[in-house]
Structures are given as C-alpha cells and as structure tokens.
Design an enzyme around this catalytic site. Structure first.
Site, mmCIF file in Angstrom:
data_model
loop_
_atom_site.group_PDB
_atom_site.id
_atom_site.type_symbol
_atom_site.label_atom_id
_atom_site.label_comp_id
_atom_site.label_asym_id
_atom_site.label_seq_id
_atom_site.Cartn_x
_atom_site.Cartn_y
_atom_site.Cartn_z
ATOM 1 N N ASN A 12 0.822 -1.212 0.000
ATOM 2 C CA ASN A 12 0.000 0.000 0.000
ATOM 3 C C ASN A 12 0.852 1.256 0.000
ATOM 4 O OD1 ASN A 12 -2.546 -1.284 0.122
ATOM 5 N ND2 ASN A 12 -2.448 -1.437 2.350
ATOM 6 N N ALA A 43 4.146 -6.159 2.533
ATOM 7 C CA ALA A 43 5.292 -5.303 2.241
ATOM 8 C C ALA A 43 6.014 -4.905 3.520
ATOM 9 C CB ALA A 43 4.831 -4.063 1.478
ATOM 10 N N ASN A 44 5.255 -4.515 4.541
ATOM 11 C CA ASN A 44 5.870 -4.130 5.812
ATOM 12 C C ASN A 44 6.701 -5.259 6.401
ATOM 13 O OD1 ASN A 44 4.592 -1.649 5.676
ATOM 14 N ND2 ASN A 44 2.956 -2.208 7.103
ATOM 15 N N GLY A 237 0.232 -6.233 22.632
ATOM 16 C CA GLY A 237 0.594 -4.823 22.737
ATOM 17 C C GLY A 237 1.614 -4.604 23.841
ATOM 18 N N ASP A 270 3.379 -5.553 12.230
ATOM 19 C CA ASP A 270 4.128 -6.048 11.076
ATOM 20 C C ASP A 270 5.625 -6.044 11.350
ATOM 21 O OD1 ASP A 270 1.758 -6.343 9.648
ATOM 22 O OD2 ASP A 270 1.857 -4.301 8.855
#
Length: 318
Positions: A12, A43-44, A237, A270
């Site tokens: 993206n 992609a990341n 997280g 990612d």
C-alpha cells in the site's frame, strides 16, 4: 534458497493524518500533521525482515501509477527480491489512510486497488521460489483463494514452513481450510477471541476481559482442534506476547523488558512479525528468543512516526 523468506500479500501507499483526538461521526476536526509512507502488511513484514538482513522475496501486485513506481523502487532499495512483483495497468496501487491520535492509537481505511488483482497464477509463477524457501509468510489482505493456494504450494514441499498472520480476520470458511496448511499462527488478543468464539460456537466471550492463563487455554484448545498448528503466538501490545506450542513445555508469557514512549503504533505488529521471521529463519534462534528479539525491534518502531519509515535496521538494535 537457504534461509529465504517469501512473503505473499498486499502493498500500500499510506497517508498518515495526525490528530489530537479521533473525530466522531459527523465531526470535522483539524489535523496536526500529514505524512506519506509505504505500507501493506506483506510489504511491511518483508521490509522489516530485509532491513535486519534476511533474504526476502515478495509476491505482490502494484498499479502503474506514481505510487506503484515509487513502491517498487523502495522494495529494490531495501534489497527485496522483486522478481514476482507484478504491475497492472489502469488500476491504482493499493492505498491506506491512517488516522493517528496523540496517544499513538490509529484507525485505518484501506483501498485494495491492485492488491485485489493478485491471483493464483501470480503464485504459480513463484512456485519454485516458495517451495525452496525456508518460510512462507501470509496475511489476509489479498484474496483468500490466493493465500490458500500459496499455503498449499508451500506444504507440497518438505522444506518450507508456513506462517499466517490472521488479519484482517473474518469468518470465511476458506480460513478453516487454510489452517490445514499452517505451522505457525500469529494473532492479537481480539483475533484470538474471535477465532475461539467462532470455532467453538461460544458467544459469551466478546465483552469479557481474560487473564493470561485463560488466553493460553484458548490457544491450547485451538491447537488441539487444528492439528497442523505447531505454535500460536498472541501479540498483546504493551503486555508482551504469548507462545503456545504443541510441546507444552515451551508455553510462556513473554513480557516486555522495558517501557518506551509510544509515538505511533502503526505497523508495529508487522515490524514484530517480520522481525520474528528473521530471527527464527535467518538467525535460527529458538522460538522464545526470536519473540523476545522481535519484540525489541517492534518497541523501537513505536517510538517513530509511520510504518516502514519507523522500522530499525540491524545496526540500530542493541
């Protein structure tokens, strides 16, 4: 290729809008900053692994627009093998608008664009590459049929392990079919609870808070249900990660070793996954050590703005 990681999925062009607080429905607010960056989960993850030193191949599709041209150049600059990055005419490249508040939390809107045209033939063209890789890494941002096809091809090889990042999660039956070809499943807490509830027809858990032991029990039940799973990793997280394996002696809660000042959490998941793949495959670290090292990388990324622009290189890791 030995110790090679192949990633299938979306690319993206990300537009970041920074705000003090998220707008409510019908509300117009003034932003504090705007930035553009490269993104897309596949992609990341490929970029982060490559920045750390892995040999990465990306299977994705771009538009023949300026963002597609720039994205392809970015991949090459990051030393990613672009042999299977294809370009389609008259379709825009995938894009995302990401709104980030002052706490670093975000809301994201994605337009699939060229990503929606990635097809099984694109995967077939890379069959040899996939089967000679040490790891195939997938997500759910492109066609589920394409992802399933890639996983099947990988498991035709005795060499290639498979890793599925179960996001964005949905209840399509094809996902259950994918699980037959997945060695390592990576989810966050919300995705874990959603998967558990849909698998065991449990509708009472949606609003509950769960402790670590309860989350690990969910993972254990899922591993028993889906016998091909070797490991489930749950990202929590700021509360670290869970590792639950078929070999129960490996089960553990990996807590963060240090707190950092969070600027932007976009793409942090990612960063963790790409780093985890790198440490597991390229550096051949044990699972727990790979998770700990990846967590350290991701904790650096949240102290910086953007997605790929926030990702550290190997020489930035202490």
């Amino acid at each position: 290729m030995e110790n090679n990681i192949t990633v299938v999925g979306a690319s993206n062009w990300d537009t970041f809008i920074y705000v003090d607080k998220m707008p409510r429905v019908g509300e117009t607010i003034k932003g504090t900053d705007l930035k553009v960056s490269y993104g897309g989960k596949a992609a990341n993850q490929a970029v982060q692994a490559s920045l750390l030193g892995s040999n990465c191949t990306l299977i994705t599709k771009l538009g023949d627009d300026p963002s597609g041209v720039n994205t392809l150049k970015n991949f090459k600059d990051k030393n990613i093998n672009c042999e299977f990055v294809s370009v389609v005419s008259n379709v825009p490249s995938g894009c995302a608008t990401i709104i980030v508040d002052k706490n670093g939390d975000n809301n994201i809107i994605i337009i699939g664009g060229s990503n929606d045209l990635l097809n099984e033939k694109d995967v077939d063209n890379a069959k040899s590459q996939i089967q000679n890789s040490s790891l195939l890494l997938c997500q759910l941002e492109v066609s589920l049929n394409v992802t399933l096809h890639a996983l099947k091809i990988a498991k035709e090889s005795n060499k290639c392990k498979t890793m599925l990042n179960l996001t964005p999660i949905n209840n399509d039956p094809l996902i259950l079919e994918m699980f037959k070809f997945v060695d390592i499943l990576i989810v966050n807490e919300i995705e874990l609870i959603g998967l558990y509830n849909s698998t065991f027809n449990n509708n009472n858990n949606n609003e509950k808070d769960f402790n670590i032991n309860q989350l690990m029990e969910m993972c254990d039940n899922l591993i028993k249900k889906f016998e091909n799973f070797e490991n489930i990793i749950v990202t929590l997280g700021g509360n670290g990660q869970l590792l639950v394996s078929k070999e129960n002696n490996k089960n553990c809660h990996i807590e963060l070793k240090e707190k950092v000042k969070v600027v932007d959490t976009s793409g942090a998941g990612d960063s963790f996954i790409g780093s985890f793949a790198h440490y597991l495959v390229t550096e051949n670290k044990p699972l727990k050590d790979s998770i700990e090292s990846a967590s350290k990388v991701a904790s650096i990324s949240v102290t910086r703005h953007g997605t790929q622009t926030s990702y550290p290189k190997s020489n930035e890791i202490n």
